[in-house]
Design an enzyme around this catalytic site. Structure first.
Site, mmCIF file in Angstrom:
data_model
loop_
_atom_site.group_PDB
_atom_site.id
_atom_site.type_symbol
_atom_site.label_atom_id
_atom_site.label_comp_id
_atom_site.label_asym_id
_atom_site.label_seq_id
_atom_site.Cartn_x
_atom_site.Cartn_y
_atom_site.Cartn_z
ATOM 1 N N HIS A 35 23.038 -7.403 28.243
ATOM 2 C CA HIS A 35 24.128 -8.252 27.319
ATOM 3 C C HIS A 35 25.430 -7.582 27.536
ATOM 4 O O HIS A 35 26.504 -8.320 27.077
ATOM 5 C CB HIS A 35 23.540 -8.285 26.016
ATOM 6 C CG HIS A 35 22.479 -9.449 25.843
ATOM 7 N ND1 HIS A 35 21.383 -9.282 26.075
ATOM 8 C CD2 HIS A 35 22.730 -10.695 25.337
ATOM 9 C CE1 HIS A 35 20.607 -10.409 26.040
ATOM 10 N NE2 HIS A 35 21.297 -11.046 25.366
ATOM 11 N N GLU A 72 -4.545 -1.936 11.140
ATOM 12 C CA GLU A 72 -3.010 -1.703 10.725
ATOM 13 C C GLU A 72 -2.576 -1.653 12.073
ATOM 14 O O GLU A 72 -1.397 -1.978 12.642
ATOM 15 C CB GLU A 72 -3.009 -0.787 10.076
ATOM 16 C CG GLU A 72 -1.421 -0.517 9.458
ATOM 17 C CD GLU A 72 -1.181 0.675 8.596
ATOM 18 O OE1 GLU A 72 0.015 0.827 8.436
ATOM 19 O OE2 GLU A 72 -2.066 0.688 7.857
ATOM 20 N N ARG A 73 -3.119 -0.481 13.055
ATOM 21 C CA ARG A 73 -2.465 -0.302 14.342
ATOM 22 C C ARG A 73 -2.292 -1.281 15.286
ATOM 23 O O ARG A 73 -1.264 -1.614 16.040
ATOM 24 C CB ARG A 73 -2.892 1.197 14.553
ATOM 25 C CG ARG A 73 -2.586 2.085 14.007
ATOM 26 C CD ARG A 73 -3.480 3.533 13.966
ATOM 27 N NE ARG A 73 -3.020 4.371 13.336
ATOM 28 C CZ ARG A 73 -3.558 5.595 12.802
ATOM 29 N NH1 ARG A 73 -4.860 5.756 13.308
ATOM 30 N NH2 ARG A 73 -3.192 6.499 12.071
ATOM 31 N N ILE A 90 0.894 -1.119 -0.056
ATOM 32 C CA ILE A 90 0.079 -0.064 0.259
ATOM 33 C C ILE A 90 0.821 1.153 -0.026
ATOM 34 O O ILE A 90 1.872 1.180 0.707
ATOM 35 C CB ILE A 90 -1.017 0.031 0.953
ATOM 36 C CG1 ILE A 90 -1.995 1.112 0.922
ATOM 37 C CG2 ILE A 90 -0.135 -0.037 2.508
ATOM 38 C CD1 ILE A 90 -3.281 1.021 1.834
#
Length: 384
Positions: free
Chosen positions: A343, A247-248, A129
């Protein structure tokens, strides 16, 4: 790990979850590094996903689908790819299912369905899109790409940028201006691979999600048949607004899955890694930090599952979707950042998955509507 019970899902969704995990192990994990280096997921992954029944779940049976219109299957797919750390491949499929799919399922006539849905569902066709332009991001009303009616065609001119699936896409849903009216001047046109004047620019070099092809698209006097228009002329803005909550929500689901994944891998690291004669996870700072992250991720999981359940019942509001999107994506960034810190120097090395989780997370608070836009939507709903 936070409690992994998914209150929004039924047994069939959990069985599908196992299918997705098997698919990732067999078809994604062995090729992921190659795709990241090439900056594009191979098209064969989409076809294999189609063969596994993992694309456009709502496609009617006569067009090659199952006709099961249940977003929970989409959500399972999204979160499992994210949890496993394969964001590039996962985003490609999420775009097909959660973003492009609804336009082709809900806005097409019978002739268009017969033309496009079989290929999109099998993975033979890949969708994208195109909304964002070089000078227009979140402000859809500012779109300048223009389409002028000329008989049975529209003549399309303009440029789009940051288009995910841009290199691979066979069908591109383009938001174009057909009049100067701010909101009733946009129309959605489907541009197909091979149309004269449709060109792809650079496959953009990004901070993260290296395997996800993200492109500039150029349209120069592209003749797009009126038969490729989605719905009525001038309804594009409202069509886009209608699908943005899903979409969100998709991005929120992905964010929680990714946060759970990086947190689980970090738990293993701080248990195995030792300093000053003890596991680094046993130091008070580590314990407190991990306690905070586990709590926040579990809260996010409960909220996003609640939103998935609402969306399944067609009750998810644009405001609640905005809340889920901004909170969960910001949490994903924060979790990845803090896990990288645990880490130490190894977290900065590309060979450690946490470094990729950190880089891949950063775009989540930007695309699909920035955090600031989400807060604006929420604030306006408060009457402020």
């Amino acid at each position: 790990m936070p409690d992994s019970t998914h209150s929004a899902y039924d047994e069939e969704h959990e069985l599908f979850r196992q299918t997705v995990r098997s698919f990732i192990k067999a078809e994604v994990a062995p090729h992921d590094e190659e795709w990241e280096a090439r900056k594009r997921v191979d098209r064969s992954m989409f076809r294999k996903a189609g063969d596994a029944g993992m694309l456009l779940f709502g496609t009617p049976e006569q067009h090659g689908g199952t006709g099961v219109d249940d977003f929970r299957f989409n959500a399972v797919l999204d979160e499992e790819f994210a949890r496993a750390g394969y964001g590039s491949a996962g985003l490609g499929l999420a775009l097909q299912n959660d973003v492009v799919g609804p336009y082709l399922l809900d806005l097409t006539n019978e002739e268009q369905k017969a033309r496009w849905l079989p290929g999109m569902t099998s993975g033979e066709l890949i969708g994208a899109i195109a909304m964002t332009e070089p000078g227009t991001g979140s402000d859809l009303a500012g779109i300048a790409t223009r389409a002028v009616r000329d008989g049975d065609d529209y003549v399309l001119d303009g440029a789009k940028t940051f288009i995910s699936n841009g290199q691979n896409a066979d069908l591109v849903v383009v938001a174009a201006r057909t009049s100067d009216d701010k909101h009733r001047g946009l129309t959605l046109l489907v541009v197909e691979r091979g149309m004269a004047g449709f060109e792809r620019g650079r496959n953009l070099d990004k901070l993260g999600l290296h395997g996800q092809d993200t492109s500039e698209l150029h349209f120069t006097n592209v003749r797009v048949p009126v038969a490729n228009r989605l719905g009525e002329e001038g309804q594009g803005f409202f069509q886009l607004m209608r699908n943005l909550p899903q979409e969100r929500l998709s991005l929120a689901v992905t964010a929680v899955g990714a946060a759970e994944g990086v947190l689980a891998r970090t738990m293993q690291y701080v248990t195995d890694r030792r300093a000053f004669g003890q596991p680094i996870g046993s130091f008070q700072n580590s314990r407190f930090l991990l306690a905070e992250l586990h709590t926040e991720v579990e809260i996010a999981r409960i909220f996003v599952d609640h939103c998935v359940a609402l969306h399944t019942r067609r009750q998810l509001s644009a405001v609640k979707a905005a809340k889920a999107k901004w909170w969960c994506t910001e949490l994903q960034v924060r979790v990845a950042d803090r896990c990288l810190q645990l880490h130490g120097g190894y977290g900065y090395m590309r060979e450690y998955p946490v470094s990729r989780a950190f880089a891949d997370a950063r775009i989540q608070t930007i695309y699909g509507g920035t955090t600031e836009i989400m807060k604006e939507i929420i604030g306006r709903d408060l009457g402020l």
